[in-house]
Scaffold this motif. Structure first.
Motif, mmCIF file in Angstrom:
data_model
loop_
_atom_site.group_PDB
_atom_site.id
_atom_site.type_symbol
_atom_site.label_atom_id
_atom_site.label_comp_id
_atom_site.label_asym_id
_atom_site.label_seq_id
_atom_site.Cartn_x
_atom_site.Cartn_y
_atom_site.Cartn_z
ATOM 1 N N VAL A 158 0.866 -1.179 0.000
ATOM 2 C CA VAL A 158 0.000 0.000 0.000
ATOM 3 C C VAL A 158 0.900 1.226 0.000
ATOM 4 C CG1 VAL A 158 -1.827 1.261 1.183
ATOM 5 C CG2 VAL A 158 -1.774 -1.229 1.293
ATOM 6 N N THR A 196 -3.537 -0.685 -3.280
ATOM 7 C CA THR A 196 -4.291 0.563 -3.422
ATOM 8 C C THR A 196 -3.380 1.733 -3.117
ATOM 9 O OG1 THR A 196 -6.358 1.678 -2.806
ATOM 10 C CG2 THR A 196 -5.105 0.680 -1.032
ATOM 11 N N ALA A 204 -3.303 4.314 4.787
ATOM 12 C CA ALA A 204 -2.422 3.263 4.282
ATOM 13 C C ALA A 204 -1.936 2.359 5.412
ATOM 14 C CB ALA A 204 -1.232 3.884 3.545
#
Length: 333
Positions: A158, A196, A204
């Motif tokens: 992430v 993502t 995150a």
């Protein structure tokens, strides 16, 4: 004449009845993890208000780049007296807006890698970007940025958006520093591993600790939180042979804030123990000023970068949009 005297007397009484906090207020824009219940904001607010007898108000946005974006939108009409949470990758661009004023304080207490001499921005902490991994999910972490880029696509990471987040911008610059003209190809490979992209650091890191991904863009200091606060060594920072990108976080007075007598008082306070003692174990970064004592020994066990990577703030300002567009061109495919 008597009526005038009575009116003036009543006005004086009314003014005297106003609490000091209502008369003196400092508004500081910062990022959301700074003001969270576990961040440094609450303790710093309490300490500064006790010292100044005033009101300190934090106004939070998602992350550091978003701070500059907001200030640009508000312009001279901003309510901010101080903006706290930009970093050295943004200082040249921020100064060029004309919205910041000289700090006018002594920098004798400031101590950051490479030294510091700037008439506008004052450091409050520093750290090195790193990929933090879950040792229960990854047996052999990447030993270089190249290994991360070319690693197993099933081991998801992430990261943060460089348009809103200073860590996201830091990774963009880290990749550019290592890969140069081949950065787009590196992003193409790395994109296969990205679960993502979040607006800021908090989202995150939350996904990472919830087990959604095995690695997250964070800092070499992040494992200190888990060791000190949770008594766990599960989460570790991978050491990269090419080196790690340095981040120095700063605060500065706005032109509006320069007229507030609390502004230089806060910036001076920021460089001393009342502020700096709070940073290591709430913001989980290295202090950039004077502390009242040594850090927890856990900080001595953290990854020590083999090399410090950084671009000048002017170079970042000159190239940031082009490099972000390059990143977007890859990530949007």
């Amino acid at each position: 004449m008597r009526d005038k005297f009575v009116s003036l007397f009543a006005f004086s009484l009314a003014f005297a009845a106003i609490p000091a906090a209502a008369q003196e207020k400092l508004t500081v824009y910062t990022y959301d993890s700074f003001t969270s219940s576990w961040g440094p904001g609450p303790a710093i607010e309490k300490a500064f208000e006790a010292e100044c007898g005033c009101e300190l108000e934090f106004v939070a946005v998602a992350d550091g780049v978003a701070l500059l974006n907001r200030l640009k939108l508000e312009g001279a009409g901003t309510q901010a007296d101080i903006v706290l949470g930009l970093d050295t990758n943004l200082t040249y661009e921020a100064k060029e807006t004309g919205l910041f004023a000289p700090h006018g304080i002594s920098l004798d207490k400031v101590d950051v890698p490479g030294g510091w001499d700037d008439d506008t921005f004052v450091p409050f902490d520093y750290g090195y970007f790193a990929f933090v991994y879950d040792s229960e999910a990854i047996d052999t972490p990447p030993a270089s940025l190249k290994e991360l880029v070319e690693g197993d696509p099933e081991e998801k990471i992430v990261i943060q958006d460089p348009r809103t987040s200073t860590p996201g911008l830091g990774l963009l610059l880290w990749v550019k520093a290592v890969y140069g003209d081949e950065a787009a190809q590196a992003w193409e490979k790395l994109s296969q591993r990205i679960l993502t992209v979040t607006p800021g650091w908090s989202e995150a890191y939350g996904l990472f600790t919830n087990g959604e991904a095995s690695m997250v863009l964070s800092y070499t200091t992040s494992p200190a939180y888990h060791e000190i606060a949770e008594d766990s060594d599960r989460y570790k920072a991978a050491s990269f042979e090419e080196g790690h990108y340095l981040q120095v976080e700063v605060a500065a007075a706005t032109v509006k804030g320069a007229d507030n007598p609390l502004t230089p008082r806060f910036l001076e306070f920021m460089t001393g123990p009342g502020f700096q003692d709070v940073i290591p174990e709430t913001n989980w970064m290295f202090p950039a000023g004077e502390t009242s004592g040594p850090l927890n020994p856990v900080f001595d066990t953290l990854v020590q970068p083999a090399q410090t990577l950084e671009f000048s703030s002017e170079e970042v300002a000159r190239n940031r949009q082009e490099w972000v567009n390059e990143w977007l061109g890859v990530m949007s495919r």
